[in-house]
Design a protein around this motif. Sequence first.
Motif, PDB file in Angstrom:
ATOM      1  N   THR A 398       0.866  -1.191   0.000  1.00  0.00           N
ATOM      2  CA  THR A 398       0.000   0.000   0.000  1.00  0.00           C
ATOM      3  C   THR A 398       0.900   1.237   0.000  1.00  0.00           C
ATOM      4  N   PRO A 399       1.332   1.670  -1.175  1.00  0.00           N
ATOM      5  CA  PRO A 399       2.208   2.854  -1.226  1.00  0.00           C
ATOM      6  C   PRO A 399       1.478   4.112  -0.776  1.00  0.00           C
ATOM      7  N   ASP A 400       2.253   5.087  -0.343  1.00  0.00           N
ATOM      8  CA  ASP A 400       1.666   6.367   0.041  1.00  0.00           C
ATOM      9  C   ASP A 400       0.954   6.997  -1.158  1.00  0.00           C
ATOM     10  N   GLU A 401      -0.106   7.725  -0.862  1.00  0.00           N
ATOM     11  CA  GLU A 401      -0.915   8.322  -1.916  1.00  0.00           C
ATOM     12  C   GLU A 401      -0.970   9.826  -1.707  1.00  0.00           C
ATOM     13  N   LEU A 402      -1.028  10.570  -2.806  1.00  0.00           N
ATOM     14  CA  LEU A 402      -1.082  12.030  -2.754  1.00  0.00           C
ATOM     15  C   LEU A 402      -2.480  12.479  -3.120  1.00  0.00           C
ATOM     16  N   TRP A 403      -3.107  13.234  -2.203  1.00  0.00           N
ATOM     17  CA  TRP A 403      -4.439  13.798  -2.444  1.00  0.00           C
ATOM     18  C   TRP A 403      -4.283  15.285  -2.751  1.00  0.00           C
ATOM     19  N   SER A 404      -4.718  15.673  -3.947  1.00  0.00           N
ATOM     20  CA  SER A 404      -4.720  17.090  -4.327  1.00  0.00           C
ATOM     21  C   SER A 404      -6.143  17.613  -4.159  1.00  0.00           C
ATOM     22  N   ARG A 409      -4.639  22.445  -1.407  1.00  0.00           N
ATOM     23  CA  ARG A 409      -3.765  21.733  -0.475  1.00  0.00           C
ATOM     24  C   ARG A 409      -3.332  20.392  -1.046  1.00  0.00           C
ATOM     25  N   GLU A 410      -2.141  19.972  -0.640  1.00  0.00           N
ATOM     26  CA  GLU A 410      -1.613  18.669  -1.021  1.00  0.00           C
ATOM     27  C   GLU A 410      -1.465  17.828   0.249  1.00  0.00           C
ATOM     28  N   LEU A 411      -2.172  16.679   0.301  1.00  0.00           N
ATOM     29  CA  LEU A 411      -2.143  15.807   1.467  1.00  0.00           C
ATOM     30  C   LEU A 411      -1.479  14.491   1.109  1.00  0.00           C
ATOM     31  N   ARG A 412      -0.608  14.024   1.999  1.00  0.00           N
ATOM     32  CA  ARG A 412      -0.005  12.702   1.836  1.00  0.00           C
ATOM     33  C   ARG A 412      -0.777  11.713   2.707  1.00  0.00           C
ATOM     34  N   LEU A 413      -1.281  10.641   2.088  1.00  0.00           N
ATOM     35  CA  LEU A 413      -2.118   9.663   2.778  1.00  0.00           C
ATOM     36  C   LEU A 413      -1.343   8.366   2.959  1.00  0.00           C
ATOM     37  N   PHE A 427      -3.007  11.416   7.547  1.00  0.00           N
ATOM     38  CA  PHE A 427      -2.897  12.472   6.550  1.00  0.00           C
ATOM     39  C   PHE A 427      -1.866  13.486   7.014  1.00  0.00           C
ATOM     40  N   GLY A 428      -0.976  13.853   6.121  1.00  0.00           N
ATOM     41  CA  GLY A 428      -0.014  14.908   6.397  1.00  0.00           C
ATOM     42  C   GLY A 428      -0.157  16.016   5.361  1.00  0.00           C
ATOM     43  N   ASP A 429      -0.264  17.251   5.827  1.00  0.00           N
ATOM     44  CA  ASP A 429      -0.374  18.388   4.912  1.00  0.00           C
ATOM     45  C   ASP A 429       1.026  18.755   4.436  1.00  0.00           C
ATOM     46  N   ILE A 430       1.300  18.437   3.182  1.00  0.00           N
ATOM     47  CA  ILE A 430       2.643  18.673   2.630  1.00  0.00           C
ATOM     48  C   ILE A 430       2.611  19.801   1.604  1.00  0.00           C
ATOM     49  N   THR A 431       1.591  20.675   1.732  1.00  0.00           N
ATOM     50  CA  THR A 431       1.496  21.784   0.781  1.00  0.00           C
ATOM     51  C   THR A 431       2.745  22.648   0.847  1.00  0.00           C
ATOM     52  N   ASP A 432       3.122  23.036   2.074  1.00  0.00           N
ATOM     53  CA  ASP A 432       4.321  23.868   2.227  1.00  0.00           C
ATOM     54  C   ASP A 432       5.565  23.117   1.778  1.00  0.00           C
ATOM     55  N   GLN A 433       5.595  21.816   2.092  1.00  0.00           N
ATOM     56  CA  GLN A 433       6.757  21.020   1.700  1.00  0.00           C
ATOM     57  C   GLN A 433       6.881  20.957   0.178  1.00  0.00           C
ATOM     58  N   MET A 434       5.730  20.733  -0.499  1.00  0.00           N
ATOM     59  CA  MET A 434       5.755  20.681  -1.955  1.00  0.00           C
ATOM     60  C   MET A 434       6.171  22.035  -2.522  1.00  0.00           C
ATOM     61  N   ASP A 435       5.645  23.094  -1.916  1.00  0.00           N
ATOM     62  CA  ASP A 435       6.011  24.424  -2.379  1.00  0.00           C
ATOM     63  C   ASP A 435       7.492  24.686  -2.170  1.00  0.00           C
ATOM     64  N   MET A 436       7.990  24.254  -1.002  1.00  0.00           N
ATOM     65  CA  MET A 436       9.411  24.441  -0.726  1.00  0.00           C
ATOM     66  C   MET A 436      10.271  23.599  -1.658  1.00  0.00           C
ATOM     67  N   GLN A 437       9.808  22.369  -1.949  1.00  0.00           N
ATOM     68  CA  GLN A 437      10.565  21.536  -2.879  1.00  0.00           C
ATOM     69  C   GLN A 437      10.613  22.171  -4.260  1.00  0.00           C
ATOM     70  N   SER A 438       9.458  22.738  -4.668  1.00  0.00           N
ATOM     71  CA  SER A 438       9.439  23.406  -5.969  1.00  0.00           C
ATOM     72  C   SER A 438      10.384  24.598  -5.976  1.00  0.00           C
ATOM     73  N   LYS A 439      10.308  25.394  -4.883  1.00  0.00           N
ATOM     74  CA  LYS A 439      11.206  26.540  -4.802  1.00  0.00           C
ATOM     75  C   LYS A 439      12.662  26.101  -4.712  1.00  0.00           C
ATOM     76  N   LEU A 440      12.887  24.993  -3.985  1.00  0.00           N
ATOM     77  CA  LEU A 440      14.260  24.489  -3.866  1.00  0.00           C
ATOM     78  C   LEU A 440      14.780  24.038  -5.220  1.00  0.00           C
ATOM     79  N   GLY A 441      13.900  23.329  -5.986  1.00  0.00           N
ATOM     80  CA  GLY A 441      14.320  22.908  -7.317  1.00  0.00           C
ATOM     81  C   GLY A 441      14.653  24.102  -8.194  1.00  0.00           C
TER      82      GLY A 441
END
Length: 813
Positions: A398-404, A409-413, A427-441
């Motif tokens: 059961t791999p982790d799933e991403l709920w948009s 918001r982006e949630l990791r399930l 559920f983990g709210d990874i919206t900021d993390q995704m945004d930071m990853q995008s900015k980091l990239g």
Amino acid sequence: MLNMISLWVTLGSVVFAVVVAFVALRAGSGDRDAAAKWRGRAKALDKRVGRAESVFSAYPGLILVWEAAMPEQSGANTADWGEPVVYGSTVALASLVRFAEPGKPKQFAGRVLDGLADYNTLARDGDDTTLRQLINDLRTKGEGFSSTIALPGGKLIEADGSVAGAQVIVWLEDASIRGREEKDAITKFEQEKITALSDPIAFMDIMGKAPFPMWRVSGTGRIVWVNDSYIKAVSGESLQLVLAEQTQLDTACAAQAGKVLAENILVKEARPLVMNGKRKPSMITMFPVSGGVAGLAVDASETEHLRSALTRHIRAHDETLNNMGEAVVIFGADQKMNFHNHAFSKMFGLEENWFKNRHSHAEWLDHMREKRRLPEHPDYRDWKQSELALYTDWPKETPDELWSLPDGRELRLVRMRDPEGGISLLFGDITDQMDMQSKLGTLINVQKATLDKLTEGVTVFGPDGRLKIYNAAYADMWELPASTLKDEPLFRNLVAQHLKLYHDREFWLEMVARTSDPSPEARRHVSGEIRRSDDSRLTYLSKPLPDGATLIAWDDVTRAHRTESALRERAEAMEAADRLKSEFVGHVSYQLRTPLTTISGYAELLQSGVAGELSDKQSEYLFAIQSASEDLAQTIDDILDIAAIEAETIDLELGDVDIYFLLEGALDFVATKAEDTKISVKLNCPKDIGMIRADEKRIKQVVHNLLSNALRFTKSGGKIELGAEASGDDNDGICIWVKDNGVGIPSERQPQVFESFKSSRGGAGLGLALVERFIDHHGGWVDLESEEGKGTHVTCYLPRQASLENAAPELGL
């Protein structure tokens, strides 16, 4: 059964005859013949009733007849047997009286039923239940039965029940007094079960020595047997005394036994008991058995301890989950919500009132869809079914799933399954993390592009000594092909490539150690310069980074070295030229002063009339000679002052200077020239401006130069203002200015007006240069504002106390 049928027929006939007789008597009460006729029939009926009773008396068992059925009640049972009519033979009465409970003779039927009602029966359909329950169902529901009661010692009681009109009839027959052939008709299954029930000896020793209290209660609620642990628990002296006194473990035991008898179910109750003089948490279990109720009491101290520990563990677990930032919800195997933490309700915007009803997984999904807090799906129904199918068909992985979510918001399930079949969702709210990853990239790409634009070669080696980051300048600087630098090569594997241009192997070994050796001695900041075999020069820097990596940077300074050498040579040449210029200027100025003195002296002599009286024309010529001599003398003095300043041989002679008096005197000096050129000159200075500590001679020279420049470049009819005012914090400075409305200075020439021998409007170009240098020696500054065609405004700021750096030593008076 034939005997039963005949009895029913006979009984029916008797009842019919009685009814007919009664009707006939009423119809013919007035007719004596008819009465006699009916009396004859009544006698006949009495005889038939007598014969029926004789038949009932001959039945080898008991017949119990209730005249009316008992109304059906919720949960009711035959606690009160009522007053049934008893029929049967004397032998049957004698046979069944031994099973009756003690009591009054008039209550014989109820006592017999109490003695038999709680033993298990062997029904034809294999269903085991008690006679009490069978009679209860017969009287309340009209359900007939036919079964066998197994008693201790191999005794068998045949029991049948049926409904006849408004009457309820039960037949009880002791099968042990039948013929041998009837006993042999019992099935093998029943015989084995009877044998097991009628032979408790094998279990008595075990139950008697059990380490916890055990007892048995009859159908009437009397204690009929207890084991040794029970006797000790109630502090009894003997079995006989406990049974005689009917000593209970506590007052609730009798009620618990009554509930078991009434409902024919197992009942467990946890409560404290005083056993052996100690109060202990106990689990009292009572269950129906053949003949009544069996009970046992187990010490639940350890169970209570474990339950308390489990409760504390669950509470701590819930508190831990409630303090988590991730949202957690737990659904049981029934797909109902068992738990949620605060983060879950906050993340999905659910109020606490919504959780009062124990919603299912499906209901939660539907509610979230209504509030648009689920990912959008083309076919919501199929997606929902796939989610709920996990309860029955859990995949191996059961791999982790991403709920948009629609709100951005982006949630990791993360899904987890518990052993009982429930599902937990995290559920983990990874919206900021995704945004930071995008900015980091993006930042990494920008940094890489920036690094590639640098002329310095930059490399970063990880703690394992592998190349993590490099730019194009590094590869070009060391002539390294792209194939060599791919796949994060080890630094030690690149040394051979570097040795081609710099042959010092020890240098490279030390550099490799700085990237891979974790010791503080190796991981230190090092910089230096090397000269390669191609005669190029490189500076290098090795710096450890906080994450264990190492930065190594290279800079090709070959061109800088060459430029620096050229600049050094040029600077030396310029210094020599300046020195020669100063020497030349000083020498020439000195040599000019001697003839100038001669010219000035003879001009003054002629002016005095020694050579005779001069004509007007001669006087005009002589005045021109004297004016030119004075200007030339002033220019020579300025040149000498500039030379002295540049040679750093001039010192200020500090003293108290009255600013107003100094400016007034300077204005009088130029007043004559101003009148000749029709230029208006005014003084704008308060008389109480005060005094400053400065070199009065040099301040006069500054003011004279500023006024001379203003007169020189102001047309006839123009205006010149000489002014001063206190300035700075606490009036700790003085501002002196000269402002004119002359021709002004072009903006492109203004930056050079304070340079020596650089004149923007003709002349030697020394006036403003000396002004700037004298003011600077006092610790002040000069500001110039000029607009071509509108005039010039020069401001000099002087501190109240001049700087002592360029002054001659003073006595501390």
